[in-house]
Each structure stands twice: as structure tokens, then as C-alpha cells.
Write an enzyme that holds these catalytic residues in place. Structure first.
Site, PDB file in Angstrom:
ATOM      1  N   GLY A  70      -6.760   3.382  11.272  1.00 55.84           N
ATOM      2  CA  GLY A  70      -7.498   2.169  10.893  1.00 55.84           C
ATOM      3  C   GLY A  70      -7.635   1.949   9.402  1.00 55.84           C
ATOM      4  O   GLY A  70      -8.340   1.028   8.976  1.00 55.84           O
ATOM      5  N   THR A  71      -6.945   2.740   8.590  1.00 56.16           N
ATOM      6  CA  THR A  71      -7.085   2.557   7.128  1.00 56.16           C
ATOM      7  C   THR A  71      -6.585   1.182   6.667  1.00 56.16           C
ATOM      8  O   THR A  71      -7.181   0.565   5.793  1.00 56.16           O
ATOM      9  CB  THR A  71      -6.319   3.645   6.337  1.00 56.16           C
ATOM     10  OG1 THR A  71      -5.002   3.737   6.876  1.00 56.16           O
ATOM     11  CG2 THR A  71      -7.001   4.986   6.420  1.00 56.16           C
ATOM     12  N   GLY A  72      -5.488   0.731   7.273  1.00 55.71           N
ATOM     13  CA  GLY A  72      -4.911  -0.560   6.860  1.00 55.71           C
ATOM     14  C   GLY A  72      -5.852  -1.710   7.189  1.00 55.71           C
ATOM     15  O   GLY A  72      -6.067  -2.615   6.364  1.00 55.71           O
ATOM     16  N   CYS A  73      -6.419  -1.677   8.397  1.00 58.97           N
ATOM     17  CA  CYS A  73      -7.355  -2.738   8.819  1.00 58.97           C
ATOM     18  C   CYS A  73      -8.565  -2.731   7.896  1.00 58.97           C
ATOM     19  O   CYS A  73      -9.011  -3.785   7.413  1.00 58.97           O
ATOM     20  CB  CYS A  73      -7.830  -2.490  10.251  1.00 58.97           C
ATOM     21  SG  CYS A  73      -6.500  -2.272  11.436  1.00 58.97           S
TER      22      CYS A  73
ATOM     23  N   THR B 247      -6.679   9.092   9.597  1.00 65.27           N
ATOM     24  CA  THR B 247      -6.425   7.857   8.842  1.00 65.27           C
ATOM     25  C   THR B 247      -6.229   6.664   9.790  1.00 65.27           C
ATOM     26  O   THR B 247      -5.648   5.657   9.413  1.00 65.27           O
ATOM     27  CB  THR B 247      -5.182   7.998   7.942  1.00 65.27           C
ATOM     28  OG1 THR B 247      -4.087   8.406   8.768  1.00 65.27           O
ATOM     29  CG2 THR B 247      -5.400   8.984   6.825  1.00 65.27           C
TER      30      THR B 247
ATOM     31  N   LYS C   1       0.832  -1.200   0.000  1.00 70.73           N
ATOM     32  CA  LYS C   1       0.000   0.000   0.000  1.00 70.73           C
ATOM     33  C   LYS C   1       0.870   1.255   0.000  1.00 70.73           C
ATOM     34  O   LYS C   1       1.997   1.234   0.479  1.00 70.73           O
ATOM     35  CB  LYS C   1      -0.904   0.008   1.239  1.00 70.73           C
ATOM     36  CG  LYS C   1      -1.839  -1.187   1.304  1.00 70.73           C
ATOM     37  CD  LYS C   1      -2.517  -1.299   2.660  1.00 70.73           C
ATOM     38  CE  LYS C   1      -1.532  -1.589   3.770  1.00 70.73           C
ATOM     39  NZ  LYS C   1      -2.137  -1.784   5.082  1.00 70.73           N
TER      40      LYS C   1
HETATM   41  N1  LIG Z   1      -4.245  10.457   2.880  1.00 73.30           N
HETATM   42  C1  LIG Z   1      -4.777   9.459   2.151  1.00 73.30           C
HETATM   43  N2  LIG Z   1      -5.589   9.731   1.104  1.00 73.30           N
HETATM   44  C2  LIG Z   1      -6.143   8.747   0.366  1.00 73.30           C
HETATM   45  N3  LIG Z   1      -5.910   7.439   0.599  1.00 73.30           N
HETATM   46  C3  LIG Z   1      -5.101   7.091   1.616  1.00 73.30           C
HETATM   47  C4  LIG Z   1      -4.490   8.082   2.451  1.00 73.30           C
HETATM   48  N4  LIG Z   1      -3.736   7.442   3.394  1.00 73.30           N
HETATM   49  C5  LIG Z   1      -3.882   6.112   3.154  1.00 73.30           C
HETATM   50  N5  LIG Z   1      -4.690   5.900   2.080  1.00 73.30           N
HETATM   51  C6  LIG Z   1      -5.106   4.591   1.553  1.00 73.30           C
HETATM   52  O1  LIG Z   1      -5.461   3.786   2.671  1.00 73.30           O
HETATM   53  C7  LIG Z   1      -5.001   2.452   2.521  1.00 73.30           C
HETATM   54  C8  LIG Z   1      -4.033   2.111   3.652  1.00 73.30           C
HETATM   55  O2  LIG Z   1      -2.824   2.749   3.394  1.00 73.30           O
HETATM   56  P1  LIG Z   1      -1.490   2.829   4.230  1.00 73.30           P
HETATM   57  O3  LIG Z   1      -1.471   4.116   4.976  1.00 73.30           O
HETATM   58  O4  LIG Z   1      -0.375   2.599   3.293  1.00 73.30           O
HETATM   59  O5  LIG Z   1      -1.584   1.593   5.218  1.00 73.30           O
HETATM   60  P2  LIG Z   1      -1.647   1.485   6.808  1.00 73.30           P
HETATM   61  O6  LIG Z   1      -2.949   2.119   7.226  1.00 73.30           O
HETATM   62  O7  LIG Z   1      -1.587   0.010   7.025  1.00 73.30           O
HETATM   63  O8  LIG Z   1      -0.450   2.206   7.344  1.00 73.30           O
HETATM   64  C9  LIG Z   1      -4.397   2.396   1.122  1.00 73.30           C
HETATM   65  O9  LIG Z   1      -5.369   1.956   0.195  1.00 73.30           O
HETATM   66  C10 LIG Z   1      -3.982   3.829   0.850  1.00 73.30           C
HETATM   67  O10 LIG Z   1      -3.951   4.093  -0.525  1.00 73.30           O
HETATM   68  C1  LIG Z   2      -5.840  -3.279  17.625  1.00 71.39           C
HETATM   69  C2  LIG Z   2      -5.196  -2.574  16.487  1.00 71.39           C
HETATM   70  N1  LIG Z   2      -4.945  -3.230  15.346  1.00 71.39           N
HETATM   71  C3  LIG Z   2      -4.365  -2.601  14.298  1.00 71.39           C
HETATM   72  C4  LIG Z   2      -4.015  -1.269  14.369  1.00 71.39           C
HETATM   73  C5  LIG Z   2      -3.338  -0.591  13.208  1.00 71.39           C
HETATM   74  O1  LIG Z   2      -4.107   0.442  12.730  1.00 71.39           O
HETATM   75  P1  LIG Z   2      -3.632   1.504  11.652  1.00 71.39           P
HETATM   76  O2  LIG Z   2      -4.442   1.210  10.425  1.00 71.39           O
HETATM   77  O3  LIG Z   2      -3.927   2.836  12.259  1.00 71.39           O
HETATM   78  O4  LIG Z   2      -2.173   1.296  11.388  1.00 71.39           O
HETATM   79  C6  LIG Z   2      -4.295  -0.592  15.581  1.00 71.39           C
HETATM   80  N2  LIG Z   2      -3.983   0.708  15.720  1.00 71.39           N
HETATM   81  N3  LIG Z   2      -4.879  -1.266  16.617  1.00 71.39           N
END
Ligand SMILES: Nc1ncnc2c1ncn2[C@@H]1O[C@H](COP(=O)(O)OP(=O)(O)O)[C@@H](O)[C@H]1O
Ligand SMILES: Cc1ncc(COP(=O)(O)O)c(N)n1
Length: 274
Positions: free
Chosen positions: A210-213, A208, A175
Site C-alpha cells: 500500500g505504499t503507492g496508494c 510495504t 517513484k
Molecule cells: N523499503 C523502502 N524504504 C523506504 N521507502 C520506500 C521503500 N519502499 C518504497 N518506499 C517509498 O514508498 C513510495 C512508493 O514507492 P514504490 O515502491 O516505488 O511504489 P509502489 O508502492 O507504487 O510500487 C515511494 O515514496 C518510495 O520512495
Molecule cells: C485495491 C488495491 N489497490 C491498489 C493496490 C496496490 O497496492 P501496492 O501499493 O501494494 O502496489 C492494491 N494492492 N489493491
């Protein structure tokens, strides 16, 4: 009509934006029956992680066992797994029940920097869990840890995706949220043959959490419904984008995303094109 089911094996976020709460909300919004096996409880809000209380590996196994023995699941995802011992238990149960639609979100640290995975667990993840994965969804820092590489360019990301594929993962999504491009971001999918680029506009927001989850849960829900990996990833990109775009302004720190947004956007589009 047959109801599709999805299981999340992850940690609880008391703040409701990430972890098991984000997963179940996403499953529900995408029309899939959600089930959960808890690996840890976190005391967490939009300002950070204030405490981590892991379950025993036996308790994690018992939850998965209860689901597998009775209800089964069409797809599953893993999130925060905390320890090598829990990882081994989870891998054992996935193999035992023969589950194939397995999405691994290799959660390592929360956005605020708190560790959600012990150092020793990384080896176990590579050895026991990755070979069982249909899809892995690391962000850039997680892909760096798993591959021992520094990832700066898209070419670096492609090399990292190949390395992860070689560990036995069938589809790798790296991502792009953590890239330094301020305008656009790319989520990259590699299926062992082709690279696919999902490009979206970067939304300027601090909400943002929880975006990854949410992303991995959306992929899992779509796989549970019988979609292919490419279609599932495409929908997840759009689902998360809508959730970030229509944020909720909850809490004083990094707020959660809006899990209702995707359906509201779809309903609005339906009303226009009717
Ligand atoms: N500021 C943002 N604007 C639009 N999409 C975003 C933004 N930040 C993250 N995303 C999207 O959210 C998802 C999770 O991205 P990322 O931040 O790389 O992962 P994580 O939340 O695990 O750290 C991806 O699909 C990414 O493209
Ligand atoms: C219990 C739990 N699981 C996963 C995440 C990662 O979240 P994020 O998408 O913010 O990196 C979190 N903050 N807490």
C-alpha cells in the site's frame, strides 16, 4: 474554518493496507475530509489478492455523480481502475465537473503480482485520463509500461518522465521503490522544466503493502489543502517514509504501513522543540 475535501476513485483492499482504505486513512491523518467512489472490491490480505470483483462503469459514474452534485471536492486521486470502460467513465466525470487537482496513481499490479488493470485499459488511460492529470505517480514498472521503455538508470527515468509529460500530464513523479539501490531511493519529480530529486534511506522491510496508494493519497490531501505540487510531493515522501519506518507487523505476508506514524512523529518533534 473551511474543511477541505478529497475524493479517491479506487478499489477496496479488504486487508486495509492499500486501495481505498489506505487513501481514506491518509486523508484523515492529514486533516482532509475523505470521500470515495469504488471501482472494484478485492478479496485481499497480506499474502495476496484472492479475488477481484469489479463494479459496473455505471455504478462508478453514479458514485462520482453523487459527490459532484452535492459536496464537490478540492482534489481527487485515482487508484485501481480495472477496465478501459471504467477509465472512460471516470475521465468523463472529471471533465464534466471541471476538477483540476487530479492525481493519477496508475495502479497495474499488486505487490504479489496479481493484475489490477486489464491490458486493454492501458490505451484508455493514456488517451483519456493522463491529459487530465495534474500529477501522475507511477512506480518504475508502471512507467515502463506507459512509455514502452526499459528503465534502469536515473537518466532512463528522466527520459520516461519527459515522455509522460508529453502525453499531457503536468507533473510526473516516478517513484523509486523498485530501483535496485539497496541503500537509498529517489523519487523523481518533473514539472516540464526542472527535475527534483527526493532522496530517502531505504528501510529494510517486507511491509510495504500500500505504499503507492498512501503516497498518492498524501499528495492529493496536500493539494486539497492548497499546497503546491512540490510541497505536496515532499510531504508525501516524508509521510510514506514514517509509515514504512514504524511498521505494524500485521499479517503473515507483505504487511501494511502505519498511517498513524507521521502524526506521531510530528507530535514527538513538537514536544522536543516546545
Ligand atoms: N523499503 C523502502 N524504504 C523506504 N521507502 C520506500 C521503500 N519502499 C518504497 N518506499 C517509498 O514508498 C513510495 C512508493 O514507492 P514504490 O515502491 O516505488 O511504489 P509502489 O508502492 O507504487 O510500487 C515511494 O515514496 C518510495 O520512495
Ligand atoms: C485495491 C488495491 N489497490 C491498489 C493496490 C496496490 O497496492 P501496492 O501499493 O501494494 O502496489 C492494491 N494492492 N489493491
Amino acid at each position: 474554518m473551511k474543511v477541505r475535501k478529497a475524493l479517491t476513485i479506487a478499489g477496496s483492499d479488504s486487508g486495509g493496507g492499500a486501495g481505498i482504505q489506505a487513501d481514506l486513512k491518509t486523508f484523515q491523518e492529514l486533516g482532509v475530509f475523505g470521500m470515495s467512489a469504488l471501482t472494484a472490491v478485492t478479496a485481499q490480505n497480506t499474502l495476496g489478492v484472492h479475488g477481484v470483483y469489479p463494479m459496473t462503469a455505471a455504478a462508478v459514474e453514479a458514485q462520482i455523480e453523487a459527490i459532484g452534485q452535492d459536496m464537490g471536492t478540492d482534489a481527487l486521486k485515482t487508484g485501481m481502475l480495472f477496465s478501459g470502460e471504467i477509465i472512460q467513465s471516470v475521465a468523463k466525470k472529471i471533465e464534466e465537473f471541471g476538477w483540476k487537482k487530479v492525481v493519477i496513481d496508475p495502479v497495474m499490479v499488486a505487490k504479489g503480482g496479481a493484475s489490477l488493470l486489464r491490458e486493454e485499459a492501458i490505451r484508455a488511460m493514456k488517451e483519456f485520463l493522463l491529459p487530465l492529470a495534474m500529477v501522475i505517480t507511477p512506480n518504475i514498472p508502471e512507467a515502463e509500461v506507459l512509455t514502452n521503455m526499459l528503465i534502469q538508470s536515473i537518466d532512463d527515468r528522466k527520459r520516461a518522465a519527459k515522455k509522460l509529460y508529453e502525453l499531457g500530464v503536468k507533473n510526473v513523479v516516478i517513484k523509486g521503490g523498485h530501483s535496485d539501490n539497496e541503500e537509498t531511493l529517489i523519487d523523481l519529480l518533473y514539472d516540464g522544466r526542472d527535475f527534483l530529486y527526493f532522496t530517502s534511506r531505504r528501510i529494510p522491510t517486507k511491509n510495504t503493502h500500500g505504499t503507492g496508494c498512501t503516497f498518492a493519497a498524501a499528495v492529493t490531501a496536500e493539494l486539497a489543502k492548497g499546497q503546491g505540487v512540490k510541497e505536496a510531493v515532499e510531504l508525501a515522501v516524508n509521510y510514506v517514509h514514517a509509515a514504512i519506518e514504524m511498521d505494524l507487523q500485521i499479517g503473515k505476508g507483505h504487511g501494511p504501513t502505519n498511517h498513524w506514524a507521521f502524526k506521531r512523529k510530528e507530535a514527538a518533534a513538537d514536544a522536543i522543540y516546545k
